[in-house]
Design a protein around this motif. Structure first.
Motif, PDB file in Angstrom:
ATOM      1  N   PHE A 285      55.096  31.474  -7.445  1.00  0.00           N
ATOM      2  CA  PHE A 285      55.184  32.289  -6.238  1.00  0.00           C
ATOM      3  C   PHE A 285      53.910  33.090  -5.977  1.00  0.00           C
ATOM      4  CE2 PHE A 285      59.910  31.872  -6.723  1.00  0.00           C
ATOM      5  CZ  PHE A 285      60.106  31.181  -5.529  1.00  0.00           C
ATOM      6  N   VAL A 286      53.034  33.226  -6.970  1.00  0.00           N
ATOM      7  CA  VAL A 286      51.713  33.785  -6.659  1.00  0.00           C
ATOM      8  C   VAL A 286      50.984  32.834  -5.719  1.00  0.00           C
ATOM      9  CG1 VAL A 286      49.479  34.543  -7.569  1.00  0.00           C
ATOM     10  CG2 VAL A 286      51.573  35.025  -8.853  1.00  0.00           C
ATOM     11  N   ALA A 287      51.125  31.544  -5.981  1.00  0.00           N
ATOM     12  CA  ALA A 287      50.488  30.530  -5.132  1.00  0.00           C
ATOM     13  C   ALA A 287      51.370  30.222  -3.933  1.00  0.00           C
ATOM     14  CB  ALA A 287      50.213  29.270  -5.947  1.00  0.00           C
ATOM     15  N   SER A 288      51.755  31.266  -3.225  1.00  0.00           N
ATOM     16  CA  SER A 288      52.549  31.111  -2.007  1.00  0.00           C
ATOM     17  C   SER A 288      51.865  31.862  -0.875  1.00  0.00           C
ATOM     18  CB  SER A 288      53.972  31.637  -2.207  1.00  0.00           C
ATOM     19  OG  SER A 288      53.988  33.041  -2.344  1.00  0.00           O
ATOM     20  N   ALA A 289      52.178  31.470   0.345  1.00  0.00           N
ATOM     21  CA  ALA A 289      51.509  32.050   1.509  1.00  0.00           C
ATOM     22  C   ALA A 289      51.772  33.548   1.636  1.00  0.00           C
ATOM     23  CB  ALA A 289      51.971  31.327   2.777  1.00  0.00           C
ATOM     24  N   GLU A 290      52.960  33.989   1.233  1.00  0.00           N
ATOM     25  CA  GLU A 290      53.354  35.374   1.461  1.00  0.00           C
ATOM     26  C   GLU A 290      52.937  36.328   0.352  1.00  0.00           C
ATOM     27  OE1 GLU A 290      56.209  32.569   3.502  1.00  0.00           O
ATOM     28  OE2 GLU A 290      55.390  32.765   1.474  1.00  0.00           O
ATOM     29  N   ALA A 291      52.479  35.811  -0.766  1.00  0.00           N
ATOM     30  CA  ALA A 291      52.048  36.677  -1.865  1.00  0.00           C
ATOM     31  C   ALA A 291      50.821  37.483  -1.453  1.00  0.00           C
ATOM     32  CB  ALA A 291      51.740  35.858  -3.116  1.00  0.00           C
TER      33      ALA A 291
ATOM     34  N   ASN B 139      41.219  33.362  -3.441  1.00  0.00           N
ATOM     35  CA  ASN B 139      40.539  32.791  -4.613  1.00  0.00           C
ATOM     36  C   ASN B 139      41.501  32.643  -5.781  1.00  0.00           C
ATOM     37  OD1 ASN B 139      38.216  32.834  -3.118  1.00  0.00           O
ATOM     38  ND2 ASN B 139      37.219  34.483  -4.265  1.00  0.00           N
ATOM     39  N   TYR B 140      42.353  33.642  -5.966  1.00  0.00           N
ATOM     40  CA  TYR B 140      43.351  33.622  -7.043  1.00  0.00           C
ATOM     41  C   TYR B 140      44.360  32.508  -6.786  1.00  0.00           C
ATOM     42  CZ  TYR B 140      47.038  35.748 -10.075  1.00  0.00           C
ATOM     43  OH  TYR B 140      48.003  36.008 -11.017  1.00  0.00           O
ATOM     44  N   LYS B 141      44.902  32.459  -5.595  1.00  0.00           N
ATOM     45  CA  LYS B 141      45.898  31.437  -5.272  1.00  0.00           C
ATOM     46  C   LYS B 141      45.327  30.034  -5.432  1.00  0.00           C
ATOM     47  CE  LYS B 141      48.244  34.287  -1.760  1.00  0.00           C
ATOM     48  NZ  LYS B 141      48.771  34.294  -0.379  1.00  0.00           N
ATOM     49  N   ASN B 142      44.131  29.814  -4.895  1.00  0.00           N
ATOM     50  CA  ASN B 142      43.526  28.483  -4.964  1.00  0.00           C
ATOM     51  C   ASN B 142      43.167  28.090  -6.390  1.00  0.00           C
ATOM     52  OD1 ASN B 142      43.727  28.127  -2.177  1.00  0.00           O
ATOM     53  ND2 ASN B 142      41.735  29.070  -1.793  1.00  0.00           N
ATOM     54  N   ALA B 143      42.796  29.079  -7.201  1.00  0.00           N
ATOM     55  CA  ALA B 143      42.488  28.791  -8.607  1.00  0.00           C
ATOM     56  C   ALA B 143      43.730  28.333  -9.347  1.00  0.00           C
ATOM     57  CB  ALA B 143      41.888  30.029  -9.269  1.00  0.00           C
ATOM     58  N   LEU B 144      44.880  28.921  -9.031  1.00  0.00           N
ATOM     59  CA  LEU B 144      46.129  28.479  -9.649  1.00  0.00           C
ATOM     60  C   LEU B 144      46.427  27.030  -9.296  1.00  0.00           C
ATOM     61  CD1 LEU B 144      48.463  31.571  -9.068  1.00  0.00           C
ATOM     62  CD2 LEU B 144      47.265  30.949 -11.177  1.00  0.00           C
ATOM     63  N   ALA B 145      46.230  26.685  -8.030  1.00  0.00           N
ATOM     64  CA  ALA B 145      46.521  25.327  -7.586  1.00  0.00           C
ATOM     65  C   ALA B 145      45.576  24.301  -8.191  1.00  0.00           C
ATOM     66  CB  ALA B 145      46.463  25.260  -6.054  1.00  0.00           C
ATOM     67  N   ALA B 146      44.362  24.729  -8.549  1.00  0.00           N
ATOM     68  CA  ALA B 146      43.360  23.811  -9.094  1.00  0.00           C
ATOM     69  C   ALA B 146      43.392  23.733 -10.617  1.00  0.00           C
ATOM     70  CB  ALA B 146      41.966  24.244  -8.645  1.00  0.00           C
ATOM     71  N   ALA B 147      44.081  24.646 -11.265  1.00  0.00           N
ATOM     72  CA  ALA B 147      44.003  24.770 -12.723  1.00  0.00           C
ATOM     73  C   ALA B 147      44.897  23.766 -13.444  1.00  0.00           C
ATOM     74  CB  ALA B 147      44.390  26.188 -13.142  1.00  0.00           C
ATOM     75  N   ALA B 148      44.559  23.523 -14.710  1.00  0.00           N
ATOM     76  CA  ALA B 148      45.368  22.744 -15.633  1.00  0.00           C
ATOM     77  C   ALA B 148      45.932  23.685 -16.698  1.00  0.00           C
ATOM     78  CB  ALA B 148      44.518  21.662 -16.288  1.00  0.00           C
ATOM     79  N   PRO B 149      46.982  23.267 -17.430  1.00  0.00           N
ATOM     80  CA  PRO B 149      47.551  24.154 -18.455  1.00  0.00           C
ATOM     81  C   PRO B 149      46.522  24.700 -19.436  1.00  0.00           C
ATOM     82  CG  PRO B 149      48.997  22.286 -18.098  1.00  0.00           C
ATOM     83  CD  PRO B 149      47.759  22.024 -17.286  1.00  0.00           C
TER      84      PRO B 149
ATOM     85  N   GLY C  67      40.421  40.788  -9.605  1.00  0.00           N
ATOM     86  CA  GLY C  67      40.777  39.398  -9.344  1.00  0.00           C
ATOM     87  C   GLY C  67      41.882  39.251  -8.328  1.00  0.00           C
ATOM     88  N   THR C  68      42.989  39.981  -8.524  1.00  0.00           N
ATOM     89  CA  THR C  68      44.125  39.817  -7.622  1.00  0.00           C
ATOM     90  C   THR C  68      43.795  40.268  -6.210  1.00  0.00           C
ATOM     91  OG1 THR C  68      45.009  41.994  -8.217  1.00  0.00           O
ATOM     92  CG2 THR C  68      45.809  40.104  -9.466  1.00  0.00           C
TER      93      THR C  68
ATOM     94  N   LEU D 204      37.117  36.336  -9.836  1.00  0.00           N
ATOM     95  CA  LEU D 204      37.836  35.767 -10.977  1.00  0.00           C
ATOM     96  C   LEU D 204      36.982  35.684 -12.230  1.00  0.00           C
ATOM     97  CD1 LEU D 204      39.898  32.920  -9.291  1.00  0.00           C
ATOM     98  CD2 LEU D 204      40.457  35.336  -9.571  1.00  0.00           C
ATOM     99  N   ALA D 205      35.698  35.959 -12.126  1.00  0.00           N
ATOM    100  CA  ALA D 205      34.822  35.926 -13.299  1.00  0.00           C
ATOM    101  C   ALA D 205      34.859  37.245 -14.055  1.00  0.00           C
ATOM    102  CB  ALA D 205      33.394  35.597 -12.885  1.00  0.00           C
ATOM    103  N   ASP D 206      34.823  38.340 -13.313  1.00  0.00           N
ATOM    104  CA  ASP D 206      34.760  39.659 -13.941  1.00  0.00           C
ATOM    105  C   ASP D 206      36.123  40.338 -13.894  1.00  0.00           C
ATOM    106  OD1 ASP D 206      33.540  41.800 -15.249  1.00  0.00           O
ATOM    107  OD2 ASP D 206      33.096  42.837 -13.363  1.00  0.00           O
ATOM    108  N   SER D 207      37.181  39.575 -14.187  1.00  0.00           N
ATOM    109  CA  SER D 207      38.541  40.107 -14.156  1.00  0.00           C
ATOM    110  C   SER D 207      39.426  39.215 -15.011  1.00  0.00           C
ATOM    111  CB  SER D 207      39.077  40.132 -12.725  1.00  0.00           C
ATOM    112  OG  SER D 207      39.333  38.804 -12.283  1.00  0.00           O
ATOM    113  N   TYR D 208      40.687  39.615 -15.111  1.00  0.00           N
ATOM    114  CA  TYR D 208      41.703  38.721 -15.652  1.00  0.00           C
ATOM    115  C   TYR D 208      42.855  38.694 -14.655  1.00  0.00           C
ATOM    116  CZ  TYR D 208      44.420  42.845 -17.012  1.00  0.00           C
ATOM    117  OH  TYR D 208      45.135  44.019 -16.981  1.00  0.00           O
ATOM    118  N   VAL D 209      43.461  37.523 -14.480  1.00  0.00           N
ATOM    119  CA  VAL D 209      44.618  37.382 -13.598  1.00  0.00           C
ATOM    120  C   VAL D 209      45.684  36.584 -14.333  1.00  0.00           C
ATOM    121  CG1 VAL D 209      43.375  37.610 -11.421  1.00  0.00           C
ATOM    122  CG2 VAL D 209      43.595  35.346 -12.476  1.00  0.00           C
ATOM    123  N   TRP D 210      46.935  36.984 -14.148  1.00  0.00           N
ATOM    124  CA  TRP D 210      48.039  36.360 -14.869  1.00  0.00           C
ATOM    125  C   TRP D 210      48.292  34.938 -14.369  1.00  0.00           C
ATOM    126  CZ3 TRP D 210      48.437  39.357 -18.754  1.00  0.00           C
ATOM    127  CH2 TRP D 210      48.405  40.751 -18.634  1.00  0.00           C
ATOM    128  N   ALA D 211      48.635  34.049 -15.292  1.00  0.00           N
ATOM    129  CA  ALA D 211      48.942  32.660 -14.930  1.00  0.00           C
ATOM    130  C   ALA D 211      49.649  31.986 -16.087  1.00  0.00           C
ATOM    131  CB  ALA D 211      47.667  31.894 -14.584  1.00  0.00           C
TER     132      ALA D 211
END
Length: 341
Positions: free
Chosen positions: A221-227, A232-242, A292-293, A298-305
């Motif tokens: 739900f972070v990678a949702s339109a309404e979040a 950058n955060y949303k798109n990084a989630l969609a592009a990431a691997a485990p 980040g959020t 996203l380089a100089d931060s941490y974001v939950w995933a």
């Protein structure tokens, strides 16, 4: 060996046809919360406010407004009122216990008529008792059977148990969702929500098969339109691997899973080097997360995933996510029925 007739009867207990395109999934969780699907949006600090909560609830799940990131009770009241203007469905307010006294915010939520309260971290007992006084239902986020039993003893109406795969703060045992859920279900009588690694209808169906009566999902739900999160955060989630996620804060006794980043790597290196606790606390402060959020750095931060990033293909409206999950669960159940015929 499971008797197919018994399996079909069990199916009917939680999957009830309601039209040609979707199915309502009925469990004790849906009955307690008054929702169509047993899909609960996670608390999502700094990300989950009225727009996301309303979108999830309108789609048949349970949305939550996060108090983490709101500036006091009056800001919370404003979000609750905005959410109510966007939906006539139930929604919850999520409170992390420990850093600040949640009593003023809890009182504001109850005064505003919110009757579903989610509690994470800390001792939920006194807050559960306050909710009981006004008939509010309580959901407590736990990690494993021991904490779930404590929440049940304190009076929680339901628990969510989060496994090693999950994003954000997880338990200390490295126990996976697949193992933790059935152990927790066996340990308590109240309904259990599965959390950690779930982003699809197949995951929902698997959780139900393990004995859970619903799921709580954060990363999807972070990678949702309404979040309320930077693109950058949303798109990084969609592009990431485990493998693009990692754990930080182990040495502080509160491990959490984040997207891999230079700043996250610096945190882990500092932990390995044994830097003073005060220095670590500065590195994991809310401002570092906000870069980040909110700011998209996203380089100089941490974001939950969570590791479920490997199942996320894009950023979508929350309603589309829930509708697809319901269809996937229905199709998966039909497939299993065919195997057992």
């Amino acid at each position: 060996m499971v008797d197919p007739a018994q399996m079909r009867q069990h199916d009917r207990e939680f999957l009830q046809p309601r039209g040609t395109m979707s199915h309502a999934i009925e469990t004790r969780v849906t009955r307690l919360l008054g929702i169509r699907y047993p899909i609960v949006q996670g608390g999502l600090a700094r990300v989950a406010f009225a727009d996301l909560a309303a979108a999830v609830s309108n789609a048949g799940g349970l949305g939550q407004i996060s108090t983490a990131g709101l500036d006091g009770p009056e800001a919370l009241r404003a979000e609750i009122r905005r959410c109510r203007s966007l939906t006539d469905k139930p929604f919850a307010v999520n409170f992390p216990i420990g850093r600040n006294d949640i009593t003023p915010g809890l009182e504001a939520a109850l005064e505003e008529g919110v009757r579903i309260i989610a509690l994470t971290a800390g001792n939920p007992a006194p807050f559960i008792r306050r909710c009981e006084q006004v008939g509010a239902k309580t959901l407590v986020l736990t990690a494993g059977p021991e904490l779930a039993r404590k929440a049940e003893a304190a009076g929680a109406d339901m628990v969510a148990t989060v496994g090693y795969e999950g994003g954000g703060h997880i338990g200390r045992s490295d126990e996976t969702t697949m193992v933790m859920v059935p152990r927790t279900v066996a340990a308590v009588r109240i309904p259990v929500l599965a959390s950690g690694g779930i982003a699809t209808g197949a995951g929902l169906l698997a959780a139900l098969a393990l004995g859970a009566e619903g799921v709580e999902m954060g990363t999807r739900f972070v990678a949702s339109a309404e979040a309320i999160a930077h693109d950058n955060y949303k798109n990084a989630l969609a592009a990431a691997a485990p493998g693009d996620t990692m754990l930080i804060k182990r040495t502080l006794g509160m491990p959490g899973r984040v997207l891999r980043s230079p700043h996250a790597e610096r945190i882990v290196a500092a932990e390995a080097a044994g830097v003073p606790r005060e220095e670590l606390i500065a590195m994991i402060a809310g401002a570092a997360n906000a870069r980040g959020t909110d700011g998209g750095d996203l380089a100089d931060s941490y974001v939950w995933a969570g590791q479920c990033v490997g199942l996320i293909d894009g950023v979508e409206p929350a309603g589309a996510i829930i509708a697809r999950m319901a269809e996937e669960a229905s199709a998966g159940l039909a497939r299993l029925r065919g195997m057992m015929a």
